[in-house]
Design a protein around this motif. Structure first.
Motif, PDB file in Angstrom:
ATOM      1  N   SER A   5      20.960   0.807  55.306  1.00 55.51           N
ATOM      2  CA  SER A   5      20.443  -0.398  54.813  1.00 55.51           C
ATOM      3  C   SER A   5      21.359  -1.737  54.507  1.00 55.51           C
ATOM      4  CB  SER A   5      19.598  -0.114  53.134  1.00 55.51           C
ATOM      5  OG  SER A   5      20.963   0.521  52.651  1.00 55.51           O
ATOM      6  N   THR A   6      22.482  -1.645  55.134  1.00 54.52           N
ATOM      7  CA  THR A   6      23.411  -2.420  54.325  1.00 54.52           C
ATOM      8  C   THR A   6      23.852  -3.153  55.645  1.00 54.52           C
ATOM      9  OG1 THR A   6      25.408  -1.116  55.945  1.00 54.52           O
ATOM     10  CG2 THR A   6      24.736  -0.422  53.574  1.00 54.52           C
ATOM     11  N   VAL A   7      23.072  -3.002  57.033  1.00 53.47           N
ATOM     12  CA  VAL A   7      22.982  -4.270  58.051  1.00 53.47           C
ATOM     13  C   VAL A   7      21.666  -5.625  57.596  1.00 53.47           C
ATOM     14  CG1 VAL A   7      24.362  -2.478  59.101  1.00 53.47           C
ATOM     15  CG2 VAL A   7      22.085  -2.292  59.939  1.00 53.47           C
ATOM     16  N   GLY A   8      21.525  -6.142  58.701  1.00 53.01           N
ATOM     17  CA  GLY A   8      20.388  -6.825  58.753  1.00 53.01           C
ATOM     18  C   GLY A   8      20.069  -7.979  57.484  1.00 53.01           C
ATOM     19  N   THR A   9      19.448  -8.322  57.201  1.00 51.66           N
ATOM     20  CA  THR A   9      19.010  -9.348  56.398  1.00 51.66           C
ATOM     21  C   THR A   9      17.897  -8.954  55.599  1.00 51.66           C
ATOM     22  OG1 THR A   9      19.865 -11.954  57.841  1.00 51.66           O
ATOM     23  CG2 THR A   9      18.391 -12.091  56.427  1.00 51.66           C
ATOM     24  N   SER A  10      17.914  -9.131  54.081  1.00 57.97           N
ATOM     25  CA  SER A  10      17.252  -9.085  53.468  1.00 57.97           C
ATOM     26  C   SER A  10      16.008 -10.073  52.965  1.00 57.97           C
ATOM     27  CB  SER A  10      17.998  -8.944  52.098  1.00 57.97           C
ATOM     28  OG  SER A  10      18.996  -8.403  51.533  1.00 57.97           O
ATOM     29  N   VAL A  11      14.985  -9.587  52.840  1.00 56.04           N
ATOM     30  CA  VAL A  11      13.537 -10.204  53.455  1.00 56.04           C
ATOM     31  C   VAL A  11      12.944  -9.488  51.881  1.00 56.04           C
ATOM     32  CG1 VAL A  11      13.958 -10.753  55.176  1.00 56.04           C
ATOM     33  CG2 VAL A  11      12.580  -8.882  54.581  1.00 56.04           C
ATOM     34  N   SER A  12      11.480 -10.318  51.584  1.00 54.38           N
ATOM     35  CA  SER A  12      10.595  -9.924  50.295  1.00 54.38           C
ATOM     36  C   SER A  12       9.649  -9.440  50.801  1.00 54.38           C
ATOM     37  CB  SER A  12      10.678 -11.311  49.384  1.00 54.38           C
ATOM     38  OG  SER A  12       9.937 -12.114  50.087  1.00 54.38           O
TER      39      SER A  12
END
Length: 303
Positions: A231-238
């Motif tokens: 959950s700490t990698v990548g880009t947050s999306v809705s």
């Protein structure tokens, strides 16, 4: 213009158009795929360029770096997202136990007595050299790996040679094709039993995060081992921007007061998720309007 002249002119035009189209496609494919050797070379070069930068606990750069953060920064520059803690990075990628098998670009880990959990780490750059952000020296330095043999715990290979062809496995280098490949990879494990703490080296059983790690790895994308690290990698999306291949992280229950992540699933499109849990093992589940959706803590895009 005679009929014969018209036919010849038309034929030349078609051949030229086809040649240009094929050339463009080849150029796009080459531009979309960065070779394994080129990536490792770039990571090593970036690490060397940071020598002399100041050490600062947890600093993320570009002028000061913590131990793990140096690796996170270097990999980010070549488009590879990894974790940001020593403990998390020590579990990511492929384990390399022998110092003799370490290659340029590998993450190397150490402790003061050569046992237990790692306390500092660096990036191997080849020729018995590695770069790390040293708390003791107060800056990023280059050292001989062999001089640290008694402190060496192991290495992790984040970049995989097989990833060179990951975009070709679906015949399309686009993100959507990679996402489709992830789902296809997961489908072949449908029905595989669930086992909490299942080893990342087996495909005979999975827990939720070893499943996501496996199917993304088969598509050429490296993820950390457990769901909280992932959950700490990548880009947050809705939720409203969910796309196939997005990772959905959930808490223990709808009524839980804690947002501690306990489960991860892959959005498969059409209001469904692909994941593993309990008695069904690897399975599809309805997502929209269900308790799965109500348990969501965050969503990350790594493709």
């Amino acid at each position: 213009m005679t009929k014969r002249d018209w036919v010849m002119k038309s034929t030349v035009a078609v051949l030229l158009s086809t040649s240009l189209l094929m050339g463009g496609q080849v150029g796009q494919a080459q531009a979309a795929t960065t070779s394994y050797s080129q990536q490792t070379k770039e990571v090593s070069s970036i690490a060397k360029s940071l020598m002399g930068k100041a050490y600062k606990y947890k600093a993320t750069g570009p002028n000061q770096f913590g131990s793990a953060e140096l690796a996170t920064y270097a990999y980010k520059q070549v488009g590879v997202k990894i974790g940001s803690t020593i403990s998390g990075l020590y579990k990511t990628g492929t384990k390399i136990s022998s110092m003799s098998k370490v290659e340029a670009g590998d993450l190397v880990f150490f402790s003061s007595n050569g046992a237990g959990s790692p306390t500092f780490m660096g990036i191997y750059i080849g020729n018995d050299q590695y770069v790390y952000s040293s708390e003791g020296e107060g800056k990023v330095v280059q050292k001989n790996l062999s001089d640290y043999s008694k402190k060496f715990l192991g290495a992790r290979r984040v970049l995989e040679e097989s990833s060179d062809n990951s975009s070709n496995s679906s015949g399309n280098p686009s993100a959507s094709a990679t996402a489709s490949q992830v789902i296809k990879n997961g489908e072949k494990y449908l029905g595989t039993k669930y086992k909490y703490g299942s080893s990342s080296t087996t495909t005979k059983s999975f827990d939720c995060s070893s499943f996501t790690q496996r199917v993304f790895k088969e598509a050429g994308i490296t993820l950390p081992r457990d769901s909280r690290q992932q959950s700490t990698v990548g880009t947050s999306v809705s939720k409203k921007n969910l796309q196939v291949g997005d990772l959905i992280f959930m808490k223990a229950s709808v009524n839980s007061s804690s947002d501690r992540i306990t489960h991860v699933a892959i959005y498969a499109g059409n209001g469904k998720i692909l994941h593993t849990y309990g008695s069904p093992g690897v399975t599809y589940s309805k997502f929209d309007g269900t308790n799965w959706e109500k348990r969501v803590v965050k969503i990350k895009r790594v493709i």
